[in-house]
Design a protein around this motif. Structure first.
Motif, PDB file in Angstrom:
ATOM      1  N   VAL A  23       0.848  -1.201   0.000  1.00 41.92           N
ATOM      2  CA  VAL A  23       0.000   0.000   0.000  1.00 41.92           C
ATOM      3  C   VAL A  23       0.883   1.250   0.000  1.00 41.92           C
ATOM      4  O   VAL A  23       2.096   1.156   0.251  1.00 41.92           O
ATOM      5  N   ASP A  24       0.263   2.379  -0.284  1.00 40.47           N
ATOM      6  CA  ASP A  24       0.961   3.650  -0.254  1.00 40.47           C
ATOM      7  C   ASP A  24       1.509   3.890   1.160  1.00 40.47           C
ATOM      8  O   ASP A  24       0.770   3.730   2.138  1.00 40.47           O
ATOM      9  N   LYS A  48       2.009   6.416   2.792  1.00 42.39           N
ATOM     10  CA  LYS A  48       1.275   7.431   3.558  1.00 42.39           C
ATOM     11  C   LYS A  48       0.016   6.848   4.214  1.00 42.39           C
ATOM     12  O   LYS A  48      -0.567   7.462   5.107  1.00 42.39           O
ATOM     13  N   SER A  49      -0.436   5.676   3.748  1.00 46.75           N
ATOM     14  CA  SER A  49      -1.711   5.146   4.263  1.00 46.75           C
ATOM     15  C   SER A  49      -1.534   4.012   5.280  1.00 46.75           C
ATOM     16  O   SER A  49      -2.518   3.370   5.660  1.00 46.75           O
ATOM     17  N   ARG A 104      -3.920   3.029   8.230  1.00 45.19           N
ATOM     18  CA  ARG A 104      -5.276   2.549   7.941  1.00 45.19           C
ATOM     19  C   ARG A 104      -5.354   1.001   8.033  1.00 45.19           C
ATOM     20  O   ARG A 104      -6.416   0.421   8.077  1.00 45.19           O
ATOM     21  N   TRP A 105      -4.151   0.367   8.070  1.00 42.37           N
ATOM     22  CA  TRP A 105      -4.107  -1.098   7.911  1.00 42.37           C
ATOM     23  C   TRP A 105      -3.356  -1.808   9.047  1.00 42.37           C
ATOM     24  O   TRP A 105      -2.611  -1.186   9.793  1.00 42.37           O
ATOM     25  N   LYS A 158      -2.601  -0.886  12.494  1.00 46.97           N
ATOM     26  CA  LYS A 158      -2.647   0.554  12.213  1.00 46.97           C
ATOM     27  C   LYS A 158      -1.486   1.361  12.848  1.00 46.97           C
ATOM     28  O   LYS A 158      -1.731   2.256  13.677  1.00 46.97           O
ATOM     29  N   ASN A 205       5.458  -1.332   4.140  1.00 49.75           N
ATOM     30  CA  ASN A 205       4.184  -0.860   3.572  1.00 49.75           C
ATOM     31  C   ASN A 205       3.396  -2.042   3.002  1.00 49.75           C
ATOM     32  O   ASN A 205       2.627  -1.909   2.062  1.00 49.75           O
TER      33      ASN A 205
END
Ligand code: G1P
Length: 271
Positions: free
Chosen positions: A160-161, A163-164, A167-168, A190, A199
């Motif tokens: 994933v990006d 920056k995100s 969220r995960w 998270k 990532n």
């Protein structure tokens, strides 16, 4: 053999408000078919024989969707409509597969899993998160194949990006098995950008061991005050239980957010 699957469905769906103020997000149609049916089809194709739905009083609409027999019978008596009859047969096929358990307080995914404890028969079972649709290739089927080869737990993984990451659930990977499969060293729910070990994110498909229940019953609330399945998985990894991160090759669609939900419809319409 993995024969049972569980699906947590008691979530409030706040990311899809206002639709979810009156409707269960899992019944929202994606190209004319409720999201949950895509998930059920994935299970059936992967050889699953029983699916446990974890619902709540507020989400009883989901049960009603599969238990509306007298309504269908009445309609079909009056009106010989081959489309409705075909749809009803499909619903009956799903209904045979499904069992319901309740989670009336939204205490997190870990708490939802714990509600299925007394129904799990084998040493391993599959869990699918309904917000995560994976199309074009059956992710559960590929994961079951990996599980059968290595006899260990398996979780879906995707880059994933950076920056995100918060969220995960995020992995720290260990030894490489092959191009698409790695043993997991750590998994953190998270994390902040600063503390994230990579990532590589957890996507909502898990083959979990029955042993997770004893961890869950002792699990303290984590991020956001919820009981996270990720925290109990991390605890099993620390006990040297093997978990594999599987980079799936299908296309991931996030149906739990409004923009993702709209995009899902467009993507599925293209197939
Ligand atoms: C859940 C899991 C998270 C995972 C995500 C995948 O989070 O807790 O580890 O990465 O699903 O969609 P949620 O979407 O419930 O916030």
């Amino acid at each position: 053999m993995i024969k049972q699957a569980i699906i947590p469905l008691a979530g409030l769906g706040t990311r899809l408000l206002p639709l979810t103020s009156v409707f269960a997000k899992e019944l929202l149609p994606i190209n004319g078919k409720p999201g949950i049916e895509y998930i059920l089809d994935e299970c059936i194709e992967a050889g699953i024989k029983e699916v446990i739905f974890i619902i709540s009083e507020k989400k009883k609409m989901i049960k009603k969707y599969f238990y509306n027999d007298s309504f269908y019978k009445k309609i079909l008596k009056k009106k010989k409509d081959s489309r409705i009859s075909k749809e009803y047969k499909k619903i009956l096929k799903y209904k045979k597969l499904i069992k319901f358990v309740y989670q009336n307080k939204p205490l997190g995914t870990g708490d939802a899993v714990l509600k299925t404890k007394k129904y799990i028969k084998d040493n391993f079972f599959l869990m699918l998160l309904p917000d995560d649709l994976i199309i074009k290739k059956n992710c559960s089927k590929s994961m079951i194949r990996i599980h059968n080869l290595y006899k260990s737990s398996v979780m879906a993984s995707m880059k994933v990006d950076k920056k995100s990451v918060s969220r995960w659930g995020i992995y720290k990977l260990d030894k490489k098995i092959d191009k698409n499969n790695y043993f997991i060293k750590d998994v953190i729910e998270k994390p902040s950008i600063k503390t994230a070990p990579s990532n590589k994110a957890v996507i909502g498909r898990y083959i979990l061991p029955k042993k997770i229940f004893s961890k869950l019953s002792k699990q303290k609330p984590g991020k956001g005050g919820e009981i996270h399945i990720t925290d109990s998985i991390q605890s099993l990894i620390k006990d040297n239980k093997k978990f594999i991160a599987h980079n799936f090759s299908g296309k991931y669609l996030d149906c739990g957010s409004m923009s993702g939900y709209i995009k899902s419809t467009l993507e599925i319409a293209k197939i």
